[in-house]
Design an enzyme around this catalytic site. Structure first.
Site, PDB file in Angstrom:
ATOM      1  N   ASP A 275     -20.618   2.346  -0.286  1.00 22.84           N
ATOM      2  CA  ASP A 275     -21.069   3.639  -0.808  1.00 22.84           C
ATOM      3  C   ASP A 275     -22.560   3.739  -0.541  1.00 22.84           C
ATOM      4  O   ASP A 275     -23.384   3.157  -1.247  1.00 22.84           O
ATOM      5  CB  ASP A 275     -20.750   3.712  -2.311  1.00 22.84           C
ATOM      6  CG  ASP A 275     -21.228   5.018  -2.933  1.00 22.84           C
ATOM      7  OD1 ASP A 275     -22.046   5.726  -2.307  1.00 22.84           O
ATOM      8  OD2 ASP A 275     -20.800   5.324  -4.060  1.00 22.84           O
TER       9      ASP A 275
ATOM     10  N   LYS B 299     -26.004  12.894  -0.618  1.00 23.17           N
ATOM     11  CA  LYS B 299     -27.388  13.130  -1.036  1.00 23.17           C
ATOM     12  C   LYS B 299     -28.319  13.644   0.071  1.00 23.17           C
ATOM     13  O   LYS B 299     -28.388  14.837   0.282  1.00 23.17           O
ATOM     14  CB  LYS B 299     -27.941  11.889  -1.738  1.00 23.17           C
ATOM     15  CG  LYS B 299     -27.249  11.671  -3.104  1.00 23.17           C
ATOM     16  CD  LYS B 299     -28.065  10.849  -4.075  1.00 23.17           C
ATOM     17  CE  LYS B 299     -27.560  10.996  -5.495  1.00 23.17           C
ATOM     18  NZ  LYS B 299     -26.452  10.101  -5.845  1.00 23.17           N
TER      19      LYS B 299
ATOM     20  N   PHE C  62     -21.766   3.029  -9.670  1.00 25.65           N
ATOM     21  CA  PHE C  62     -21.611   4.473  -9.843  1.00 25.65           C
ATOM     22  C   PHE C  62     -21.070   5.051  -8.545  1.00 25.65           C
ATOM     23  O   PHE C  62     -21.645   4.855  -7.479  1.00 25.65           O
ATOM     24  CB  PHE C  62     -22.944   5.140 -10.197  1.00 25.65           C
ATOM     25  CG  PHE C  62     -22.805   6.614 -10.422  1.00 25.65           C
ATOM     26  CD1 PHE C  62     -22.383   7.109 -11.648  1.00 25.65           C
ATOM     27  CD2 PHE C  62     -23.058   7.526  -9.396  1.00 25.65           C
ATOM     28  CE1 PHE C  62     -22.224   8.475 -11.856  1.00 25.65           C
ATOM     29  CE2 PHE C  62     -22.897   8.891  -9.595  1.00 25.65           C
ATOM     30  CZ  PHE C  62     -22.480   9.361 -10.827  1.00 25.65           C
TER      31      PHE C  62
HETATM   32  C1  LIG Z   1     -25.047  10.258  -6.386  1.00 24.70           C
HETATM   33  C2  LIG Z   1     -24.045   9.226  -6.073  1.00 24.70           C
HETATM   34  C3  LIG Z   1     -22.673   9.523  -6.028  1.00 24.70           C
HETATM   35  C4  LIG Z   1     -22.118  10.876  -6.410  1.00 24.70           C
HETATM   36  O1  LIG Z   1     -22.564  11.892  -5.583  1.00 24.70           O
HETATM   37  P1  LIG Z   1     -22.369  13.443  -6.056  1.00 24.70           P
HETATM   38  O2  LIG Z   1     -22.904  14.219  -4.902  1.00 24.70           O
HETATM   39  O3  LIG Z   1     -23.149  13.603  -7.315  1.00 24.70           O
HETATM   40  O4  LIG Z   1     -20.929  13.653  -6.277  1.00 24.70           O
HETATM   41  C5  LIG Z   1     -21.807   8.510  -5.673  1.00 24.70           C
HETATM   42  N1  LIG Z   1     -22.245   7.282  -5.364  1.00 24.70           N
HETATM   43  C6  LIG Z   1     -23.559   6.954  -5.379  1.00 24.70           C
HETATM   44  C7  LIG Z   1     -23.989   5.583  -5.004  1.00 24.70           C
HETATM   45  C8  LIG Z   1     -24.497   7.915  -5.743  1.00 24.70           C
HETATM   46  O5  LIG Z   1     -25.795   7.587  -5.809  1.00 24.70           O
END
Ligand SMILES: *Cc1c(COP(=O)(O)O)cnc(C)c1O
Length: 395
Positions: A214, A243, A129
């Site tokens: 990420d 986050k 994700f």
């Molecule tokens: C939450 C998340 C995203 C997306 O972040 P947003 O602030 O919702 O755009 C991308 N990568 C990972 C691993 C995430 O947990």
């Protein structure tokens, strides 16, 4: 309450109105122990006094000025991120998806500048994700989030997570970037094997591929170190954070080395709000508290206690087969017998006064604040156990 929001969200039945530390109250006065922290965002709990103080002070100075100017809080935050990681340069955005969007665009641009337009393939892991913009949702390998939004950007390919052999097959000289979550968060709190990340680094070096980690969910102390890569000792070329970075305010960041950053020439990428001084001021204060031995040790100590006590709940209720994750990003995997019932347990827990969420249909996710204490952990887990026992009776 009438709902005016577009129907892409399925809101819970309660309406939160206020919160403090690890407790949330709804409009009827009922309280909930927060084991989710706004999905791994509220690293310092709710309404932390130091964050309120900074927010209040900065609110009287400068809120927004655009990237036609730089600001002191923004440079200070960038310096903190650089001095505590592999990176030399930082790009600030407003969200995780935008940080990844910048990372992916930079990787394409860097390959274009140094090797030519044929080096444009992006590889990501199945079930990953990476956000909801069209580019990031295309790179995130989950069909359910892409369905109906095509045509998607091209030259994006997927490889199984934690499969080093497959990685060897798929990476080649026309690949510009490999993007990996050190722990797959949304799809079930699944940690990467050390050997997989080491293999990724090795083949990326061989083929001049940029390794993007990420760390939007795993970063900022969540796993017990500032970033998870520091425990694996596998150094990325680009890292994304979001986050928890803003202590509850919206911010994203892309970190990279000076030589790679150079492909972002003046005007080649941008943002109106990114690096907004109101947000970066608060993020500076959050950074200092998160990146302290006190907080990082608390993550490790509370992690052990959570795992032990979740294993006791597992033994007593028989609902889980496995507790996994790192630090305070924990996944409780449901037993075969209760497959696809994670949403029911999340709802039952909310009724019992504890906020958790699911990660995939088979895993319960916990991402409490990094400063959670014994009292709130015990109270929340007691409520969770009670919720599971009640739910089992009716299941
Ligand atoms: C939450 C998340 C995203 C997306 O972040 P947003 O602030 O919702 O755009 C991308 N990568 C990972 C691993 C995430 O947990």
């Amino acid at each position: 309450m009438k709902n005016y929001i577009t129907p892409n969200f399925k809101f819970a039945d309660i309406i939160p109105v206020k919160a403090k530390e690890n407790t949330v109250w709804d409009d009827k006065g009922k309280n909930y122990i927060d084991f989710l922290g706004g999905i791994a965002v509220n690293a310092l709990g709710h309404c932390h006094p130091a964050l309120i103080k900074t927010l209040d002070q900065q609110a009287k100075k400068l809120w927004h000025i655009s990237n036609l100017f730089t600001t002191i809080p923004t440079q200070e935050l960038a310096e903190k991120l650089v001095k505590n990681t592999f990176a030399d340069n930082v790009f600030f955005a407003n969200s995780g998806a935008e940080a990844n969007e910048a990372a992916l665009k930079l990787a394409r641009k860097y390959a274009f500048d140094h090797y030519g337009p044929q080096k444009n393939k992006i590889i990501s892991c199945l079930n990953s994700f990476h956000g909801r913009t069209l580019f990031t949702v295309s790179v995130g390998a989950q069909e359910k989030y892409q369905h109906g939004f095509g045509p998607l950007p091209g030259e994006i390919y997927y490889t199984p997570f934690n499969d080093s052999e497959a990685l060897k097959e798929i990476l080649d000289d026309n690949t510009c970037a490999l993007i990996i979550e050190p722990i797959q968060g949304e799809s079930g709190v699944l940690p990467a094997h050390l050997e997989f990340l080491e293999t990724a680094r090795k083949y990326c070096n061989q083929h001049n591929i940029l390794l993007i980690l990420d760390e939007i969910q795993t970063g900022m102390g969540r796993t017990g170190s500032l970033f998870a890569y520091q425990q694996y000792q596998v150094i990325p070329d680009i890292l994304t954070s979001a986050k928890a970075l803003g202590g509850g305010l919206p911010i994203g960041a892309m970190l990279t080395t000076e030589s790679i950053a150079k492909s972002f020439t003046p005007g080649s990428h941008g943002t109106t709000f990114g690096g907004n001084p109101l947000v970066t001021a608060v993020a500076n204060t959050a950074f200092d508290i998160i990146n302290s031995p006190e907080t990082l040790n608390n993550v490790k100590e509370q992690s052990e206690k959570f795992i032990n006590e979740l294993e006791e709940i597992t033994a007593e209720t028989g609902v889980f087969s496995l507790i996994r994750g790192k630090g305070l990003l924990l996944g409780c995997v449901l037993n075969e017998k209760y497959k696809n019932k994670a949403a029911e347990i999340v709802n039952a827990s909310l009724d019992a006064g504890v906020i958790i969420s699911l990660a995939g249909s088979n895993v319960i996710r916990l991402a409490p604040s990094l400063i959670i204490n014994d009292r709130d952990r015990k109270e929340g887990l007691t409520r969770l156990k009670h919720a599971i026992l009640q739910w089992k009776k009716n299941a």
